[in-house]
Enzyme design. Sequence first.
Site, PDB file in Angstrom:
ATOM      1  CB  SER A 253      -1.261   0.345   1.179  1.00  0.00           C
ATOM      2  OG  SER A 253       0.347   0.551   3.012  1.00  0.00           O
ATOM      3  CE  LYS A 254      -1.433   6.981  -2.542  1.00  0.00           C
ATOM      4  NZ  LYS A 254      -0.389   6.247  -3.681  1.00  0.00           N
ATOM      5  NE  ARG A 255       0.838   0.429   6.139  1.00  0.00           N
ATOM      6  CZ  ARG A 255       1.621  -0.602   6.545  1.00  0.00           C
ATOM      7  NH1 ARG A 255       2.354  -0.614   6.991  1.00  0.00           N
ATOM      8  NH2 ARG A 255       0.820  -1.959   5.647  1.00  0.00           N
ATOM      9  N   GLY A 257       5.282   3.117   0.122  1.00  0.00           N
ATOM     10  CA  GLY A 257       6.031   3.789  -1.095  1.00  0.00           C
ATOM     11  C   GLY A 257       5.254   4.385  -2.339  1.00  0.00           C
TER      12      GLY A 257
END
Length: 485
Positions: A253-255, A257
Amino acid sequence: MNVRVRFAPSPTGFMHVGNARTALFNYLFARHNNGTFVLRIEDTDVERHSEEAVNVIYEALKWMGIEWDEGPDVGGPYGPYRQSERLSIYKEFIEKLKEKGLVYECYCTPEELDAMRKEQLERGEPPRYTGKCRHLTEEEKEKLRAEGRKPVLRFKVPEDEVIVFEDLVKGRIEINSRQLGGDFVIVRSNGMPVYNFVVVIDDALMKITHVIRGEDHISNTPKQILLYRALGFEVPQFAHLPMILGQDRSKLSKRHGSTSVKEFKEKGYLPEAFTNFLALLGWYPKDGKEVLSMEELIERFDIKDVNSAPAVFDTTKLNWLNQVYIRSYPIDKLTDLIIPYLEKAGFDLSSFSRDWLERVVEVTREYFTVLSDAPVYMETFLKDDFQVQPEAKEFISEDLKRLEVIKAFKEKLSGFEGGLSQESFKKLVKEVGKEVGVKGKNLFMPIRIGLTGKMSGPELPVLAELLGKERVLKRLENSLNQLEG
Ligand code: GLU
């Protein structure tokens, strides 16, 4: 069998790496089997779909080197290829299901459904639609309509039937129809048919032979199989690709990167490296060769070699592959890609020839991980009016002879006739060393500082040759002004 596969993204405005991997595997499978790769835009579920969001999909695929044989823009024998243009087709099949008595109108409100769910959970049962509206009479429906209720259309799920399919990646999957959550909705109250229904119509009418998609769709497959059967369509083969996890083994996920293709492109990953990397997310070639061009991937790709265990997105590996590709990329293409990064970093390139820039790219590229690193490594070649760094100033000030080296070198170079080659540069430096009576670090470091203002950087003879006599002199003067001042 004529293999036909499809990539069916929703135009959400960005292309997630998971979707990109799905597109790639479909493409590799199609090309390996001399089949057809179809692009279908699934835009019935999205609230706002714009041309722009569809373009994001086209651009990501094109950048990756994936070409589609049929699709909204190129057409094909089974169009239209955008679901929003196929609504009349879906209507026809909804009518068929109605005629067969396989669907019914359900007037339950969201509140009623919620209450149903809660009760079931309280009793420790898995939530499911009870079939409450299955047997409504015409009068009861009339009454509910008069209350202003708008019905959804539900598909009658058989009571107790084991649905079996052989997944090409996951193996045999069996699920009892009781586990499907009851009769499911195929048309919403606003008249829009839902994904599970339209995907079946489209795949059947587009003669899709293999449905290759993310593992997150496995739970939809039994419902879709029921619909294939209800409509008398042949069921395609399924291959569900493993999840992609971040390095911490949680869903990517966005977490973690960047997750969109555009972000990777902007950072300066080469499309060939990115595609090569994606191919290795869940698949591995039998011969163990990891650096593979699209042709080599196509040649080797076998859906049976896809691993059913989750794939870990390893950025270190992506970076390594990118470096491999950067080092062997055609220099003109690489330079084309690098120029925008230099311009964005504020360099005025107008005074440099194309040929010269390419030579600088040639000598610096081994240091780049991504193209956005280029300005940092190329700066030394591009900027003559640099600031001498404090530690470099200090180094010079520690020994009088060090300043003398720079002065003597300037002197020598001024009187030097002819082109400054790597050889002549080395010769001049050697002479300066003798004259001033220094060698090693005390000779080379002052020259480096004179030429760059820094204590580390590219090989000096290479730099000097690329700069030429005039620019080297200009730099020496610039440094001396700062060192003597
Ligand atoms: N539009 C769906 C998605 O983007 C397609 C799923 C499928 O391939 O059936 O996930």
